[in-house]
Design a protein around this motif. Structure first.
Motif, PDB file in Angstrom:
ATOM      1  N   LYS A   2       3.146   3.903  -2.458  1.00  0.00           N
ATOM      2  CA  LYS A   2       3.562   2.759  -1.631  1.00  0.00           C
ATOM      3  C   LYS A   2       2.374   1.840  -1.336  1.00  0.00           C
ATOM      4  CE  LYS A   2       4.737   1.919   3.241  1.00  0.00           C
ATOM      5  NZ  LYS A   2       5.625   0.739   3.102  1.00  0.00           N
ATOM      6  N   LYS A   3       1.284   2.422  -0.860  1.00  0.00           N
ATOM      7  CA  LYS A   3       0.096   1.649  -0.486  1.00  0.00           C
ATOM      8  C   LYS A   3      -0.444   0.870  -1.684  1.00  0.00           C
ATOM      9  CE  LYS A   3      -4.621   2.411   1.310  1.00  0.00           C
ATOM     10  NZ  LYS A   3      -5.388   2.110   0.081  1.00  0.00           N
ATOM     11  N   ASN A   4      -0.590   1.534  -2.815  1.00  0.00           N
ATOM     12  CA  ASN A   4      -1.172   0.900  -3.997  1.00  0.00           C
ATOM     13  C   ASN A   4      -0.282  -0.202  -4.564  1.00  0.00           C
ATOM     14  OD1 ASN A   4      -3.309   2.667  -3.754  1.00  0.00           O
ATOM     15  ND2 ASN A   4      -2.531   4.114  -5.274  1.00  0.00           N
ATOM     16  N   VAL A   5       1.023   0.050  -4.611  1.00  0.00           N
ATOM     17  CA  VAL A   5       1.952  -0.961  -5.149  1.00  0.00           C
ATOM     18  C   VAL A   5       1.957  -2.195  -4.262  1.00  0.00           C
ATOM     19  CG1 VAL A   5       4.402  -1.484  -5.530  1.00  0.00           C
ATOM     20  CG2 VAL A   5       3.432   0.632  -6.430  1.00  0.00           C
ATOM     21  N   GLU A   6       2.017  -1.996  -2.951  1.00  0.00           N
ATOM     22  CA  GLU A   6       2.053  -3.142  -2.040  1.00  0.00           C
ATOM     23  C   GLU A   6       0.753  -3.946  -2.102  1.00  0.00           C
ATOM     24  OE1 GLU A   6       5.195  -1.355   1.259  1.00  0.00           O
ATOM     25  OE2 GLU A   6       3.048  -1.444   1.753  1.00  0.00           O
ATOM     26  N   GLU A   7      -0.377  -3.259  -2.210  1.00  0.00           N
ATOM     27  CA  GLU A   7      -1.661  -3.953  -2.295  1.00  0.00           C
ATOM     28  C   GLU A   7      -1.795  -4.724  -3.604  1.00  0.00           C
ATOM     29  OE1 GLU A   7      -4.764  -1.123  -1.705  1.00  0.00           O
ATOM     30  OE2 GLU A   7      -4.529  -1.081   0.483  1.00  0.00           O
ATOM     31  N   GLN A   8      -1.426  -4.098  -4.708  1.00  0.00           N
ATOM     32  CA  GLN A   8      -1.618  -4.732  -6.015  1.00  0.00           C
ATOM     33  C   GLN A   8      -0.653  -5.886  -6.264  1.00  0.00           C
ATOM     34  OE1 GLN A   8      -2.305  -2.189  -9.449  1.00  0.00           O
ATOM     35  NE2 GLN A   8      -2.821  -0.489  -8.103  1.00  0.00           N
ATOM     36  N   THR A   9       0.480  -5.874  -5.573  1.00  0.00           N
ATOM     37  CA  THR A   9       1.429  -6.987  -5.727  1.00  0.00           C
ATOM     38  C   THR A   9       1.289  -8.003  -4.600  1.00  0.00           C
ATOM     39  OG1 THR A   9       3.170  -5.806  -4.508  1.00  0.00           O
ATOM     40  CG2 THR A   9       3.114  -5.516  -6.915  1.00  0.00           C
ATOM     41  N   ASN A  10       0.232  -7.848  -3.773  1.00  0.00           N
ATOM     42  CA  ASN A  10      -0.005  -8.757  -2.646  1.00  0.00           C
ATOM     43  C   ASN A  10       1.213  -8.878  -1.732  1.00  0.00           C
ATOM     44  OD1 ASN A  10      -2.681  -9.493  -3.484  1.00  0.00           O
ATOM     45  ND2 ASN A  10      -1.736 -10.759  -5.086  1.00  0.00           N
ATOM     46  N   GLY A  11       1.908  -7.761  -1.551  1.00  0.00           N
ATOM     47  CA  GLY A  11       3.058  -7.749  -0.654  1.00  0.00           C
ATOM     48  C   GLY A  11       4.332  -8.282  -1.264  1.00  0.00           C
ATOM     49  N   ASP A  12       4.304  -8.648  -2.543  1.00  0.00           N
ATOM     50  CA  ASP A  12       5.526  -9.135  -3.192  1.00  0.00           C
ATOM     51  C   ASP A  12       6.514  -8.001  -3.440  1.00  0.00           C
ATOM     52  OD1 ASP A  12       4.719 -11.742  -3.195  1.00  0.00           O
ATOM     53  OD2 ASP A  12       3.885 -11.703  -5.217  1.00  0.00           O
ATOM     54  N   ILE A  13       6.031  -6.761  -3.414  1.00  0.00           N
ATOM     55  CA  ILE A  13       6.903  -5.582  -3.458  1.00  0.00           C
ATOM     56  C   ILE A  13       6.629  -4.751  -2.209  1.00  0.00           C
ATOM     57  CG2 ILE A  13       7.444  -3.408  -4.620  1.00  0.00           C
ATOM     58  CD1 ILE A  13       6.905  -4.705  -7.264  1.00  0.00           C
ATOM     59  N   ILE A  14       7.678  -4.434  -1.474  1.00  0.00           N
ATOM     60  CA  ILE A  14       7.596  -3.577  -0.291  1.00  0.00           C
ATOM     61  C   ILE A  14       8.291  -2.256  -0.631  1.00  0.00           C
ATOM     62  CG2 ILE A  14       8.210  -3.312   2.140  1.00  0.00           C
ATOM     63  CD1 ILE A  14       6.222  -5.580   1.589  1.00  0.00           C
ATOM     64  N   VAL A  15       7.589  -1.148  -0.421  1.00  0.00           N
ATOM     65  CA  VAL A  15       8.145   0.176  -0.730  1.00  0.00           C
ATOM     66  C   VAL A  15       8.521   0.882   0.568  1.00  0.00           C
ATOM     67  CG1 VAL A  15       7.706   2.422  -1.797  1.00  0.00           C
ATOM     68  CG2 VAL A  15       6.763   0.348  -2.831  1.00  0.00           C
ATOM     69  N   GLU A  16       9.765   1.340   0.654  1.00  0.00           N
ATOM     70  CA  GLU A  16      10.242   2.108   1.800  1.00  0.00           C
ATOM     71  C   GLU A  16      10.570   3.527   1.334  1.00  0.00           C
ATOM     72  OE1 GLU A  16      13.589   0.045   3.401  1.00  0.00           O
ATOM     73  OE2 GLU A  16      12.420  -1.733   3.986  1.00  0.00           O
ATOM     74  N   ILE A  17      10.105   4.535   2.084  1.00  0.00           N
ATOM     75  CA  ILE A  17      10.281   5.938   1.689  1.00  0.00           C
ATOM     76  C   ILE A  17      11.126   6.664   2.724  1.00  0.00           C
ATOM     77  CG2 ILE A  17       9.118   8.072   1.019  1.00  0.00           C
ATOM     78  CD1 ILE A  17       6.593   6.362   0.521  1.00  0.00           C
ATOM     79  N   TYR A  18      12.147   7.375   2.266  1.00  0.00           N
ATOM     80  CA  TYR A  18      13.054   8.120   3.140  1.00  0.00           C
ATOM     81  C   TYR A  18      13.041   9.599   2.738  1.00  0.00           C
ATOM     82  CZ  TYR A  18      14.688   3.418   4.245  1.00  0.00           C
ATOM     83  OH  TYR A  18      14.748   2.092   4.636  1.00  0.00           O
ATOM     84  N   PRO A  19      12.238  10.429   3.438  1.00  0.00           N
ATOM     85  CA  PRO A  19      12.132  11.855   3.093  1.00  0.00           C
ATOM     86  C   PRO A  19      13.225  12.694   3.766  1.00  0.00           C
ATOM     87  CG  PRO A  19      10.602  11.332   4.838  1.00  0.00           C
ATOM     88  CD  PRO A  19      11.326  10.042   4.517  1.00  0.00           C
ATOM     89  N   ASN A  20      13.107  14.018   3.631  1.00  0.00           N
ATOM     90  CA  ASN A  20      13.949  14.982   4.376  1.00  0.00           C
ATOM     91  C   ASN A  20      15.453  14.827   4.129  1.00  0.00           C
ATOM     92  OD1 ASN A  20      11.983  16.546   5.856  1.00  0.00           O
ATOM     93  ND2 ASN A  20      11.562  14.674   7.009  1.00  0.00           N
ATOM     94  N   ALA A  21      15.822  14.386   2.938  1.00  0.00           N
ATOM     95  CA  ALA A  21      17.246  14.218   2.596  1.00  0.00           C
ATOM     96  C   ALA A  21      17.971  13.299   3.588  1.00  0.00           C
ATOM     97  CB  ALA A  21      17.943  15.586   2.525  1.00  0.00           C
ATOM     98  N   SER A  22      17.240  12.362   4.193  1.00  0.00           N
ATOM     99  CA  SER A  22      17.857  11.469   5.178  1.00  0.00           C
ATOM    100  C   SER A  22      18.879  10.527   4.539  1.00  0.00           C
ATOM    101  CB  SER A  22      16.789  10.657   5.911  1.00  0.00           C
ATOM    102  OG  SER A  22      16.003   9.898   5.007  1.00  0.00           O
ATOM    103  N   LEU A  23      18.773  10.321   3.218  1.00  0.00           N
ATOM    104  CA  LEU A  23      19.750   9.492   2.504  1.00  0.00           C
ATOM    105  C   LEU A  23      20.708  10.336   1.667  1.00  0.00           C
ATOM    106  CD1 LEU A  23      17.539   6.496   1.262  1.00  0.00           C
ATOM    107  CD2 LEU A  23      18.839   6.707   3.385  1.00  0.00           C
ATOM    108  N   GLY A  24      20.625  11.676   1.825  1.00  0.00           N
ATOM    109  CA  GLY A  24      21.499  12.568   1.067  1.00  0.00           C
ATOM    110  C   GLY A  24      20.713  13.587   0.269  1.00  0.00           C
TER     111      GLY A  24
END
Length: 349
Positions: A68-90
């Motif tokens: 997440k950190k690397n993608v957001e930095e390298q795209t200058n915030g043009d890509i935002i990554v959201e992570i949902y652990p613990n089977a919170s989405l199924g």
């Protein structure tokens, strides 16, 4: 005269207030434009939502935070990554379905779940298919991985790599497992997978499908005598409280596919695709390294803190198990095809 002077002063004051008011109005407009530009930039960013079933303290989640950190930095915030652990989405099944349908961008399901999309994914659950983790990594990074990547692409999923869920080993409550005969009559909790059930049946055990969240109670109450999982997961779930022995047999090297909705990936710019691909690869490599390290730490803790009696199977002992599993291999060689088995087995040389 006084009256004229009063009117002149009043007019000058009103004119000053009017000019100040206009200046203030221009400043307010400029601020609104600046705020509007910022909003526009944020609104224009691409959001990538990632769902997985692992807890935050596992290697999967830790390395996804770096992704997440690397993608957001390298795209200058043009890509935002959201992570949902613990089977919170199924669970794995729901997450994979969501990625295939495009209602979720990325998931990391166990390869066992992917048999729904391509039956021969089941070969990755074959016991002792790979002699060690290095052979398994080479296979999944090589033509075995490419073979399955194409299967996933046909189902609308673009695969970024195969993270490692650890080498599965066995705990028991009454004796260590050192040779195939030791499993005879043992009630072993297994996933609801035909291959895992066949594995233990072939060796004379009594495989008992049971959901993971019921496993601790099942061991505690004696519903099952044994279970198998990666050591890091065994320690995290405190199975050492209701078991006596850990046999590090590493019968299956379990993987999680790093799948992204294909249409979502293709909607990114070529530069963004390159970044996602490169960072996905880095994430896989660092996660595998961390999981192997965590695995060794967990084995030590299971012995020193958990009080389990630990025995590690030698390569010769593992070969004894594979020899005893020949009837099972014959069955699935016919089902999955000899060519696919040969593709996997060449990485053991």
């Amino acid at each position: 005269m006084k009256k004229k002077m009063y009117l002149l002063i009043t007019s000058l004051v009103l004119l000053s207030l009017l000019l100040v008011g206009c200046g203030g109005g221009n400043k307010s407009t400029n601020n609104q434009n600046e705020a509007s530009d910022t909003t526009k930039t944020n609104t224009g960013a691409v959001t990538i939502k990632i769902g997985h079933v692992e807890p935050e303290d596992r290697s999967t989640h830790k390395t996804l935070l770096d992704f997440k950190k690397n993608v957001e930095e390298q795209t200058n915030g043009d890509i935002i990554v959201e992570i949902y652990p613990n089977a919170s989405l199924g669970g794995d099944v729901q997450l994979t379905e969501s990625v295939a349908m495009g209602t979720l961008d990325v998931a990391l399901p166990s390869s066992s779940v992917l048999t729904t999309y391509a039956e021969d994914f089941g070969i990755l659950d074959m016991p002792y298919l790979f002699k060690n983790s290095e052979s398994a990594f080479n296979a999944l990074d090589g033509d075995v991985g490419k073979y399955f990547d194409e299967k996933l692409a046909d189902q609308g999923m673009h695969n970024l790599g195969y993270t490692y869920n650890g080498p599965r080993s066995t705990t028991t409550n009454n004796k260590p497992i050192e040779k195939p005969e030791d499993l005879k009559g043992v009630k072993v909790r297994v996933m609801e997978s035909p291959i895992f059930i066949d594995y233990y049946k072939t060796l004379g055990a009594n495989p008992t499908p049971m959901s993971f969240n019921e496993l601790y109670t099942g061991l505690q109450q004696g519903t099952v005598d044994a279970q198998e999982n990666p050591p890091s997961l065994i320690f995290a779930n405190k199975f050492f409280e209701v078991q006596e022995y850990l046999s590090v047999d590493e019968h299956v090297h379990n993987f999680l596919a790093f799948v992204m909705n294909k249409a979502k990936f293709e909607s990114l710019t070529p530069e963004q695709q390159e970044i996602i691909t490169a960072e996905g690869k880095k994430c896989v490599e660092s996660q595998r390294k961390m999981e192997l390290e965590d695995n060794e730490v967990a084995i030590e803790k299971l012995e020193t803190e958990g009080g389990l009696v630990v025995n590690r199977l030698s390569e010769e002992q593992k070969n004894e198990f594979k020899e005893a599993l020949k009837p099972m291999y014959d069955k699935y060689r016919e089902q999955f095809g000899a060519e696919l088995f040969e593709m996997c087995e060449k990485y053991n040389k």
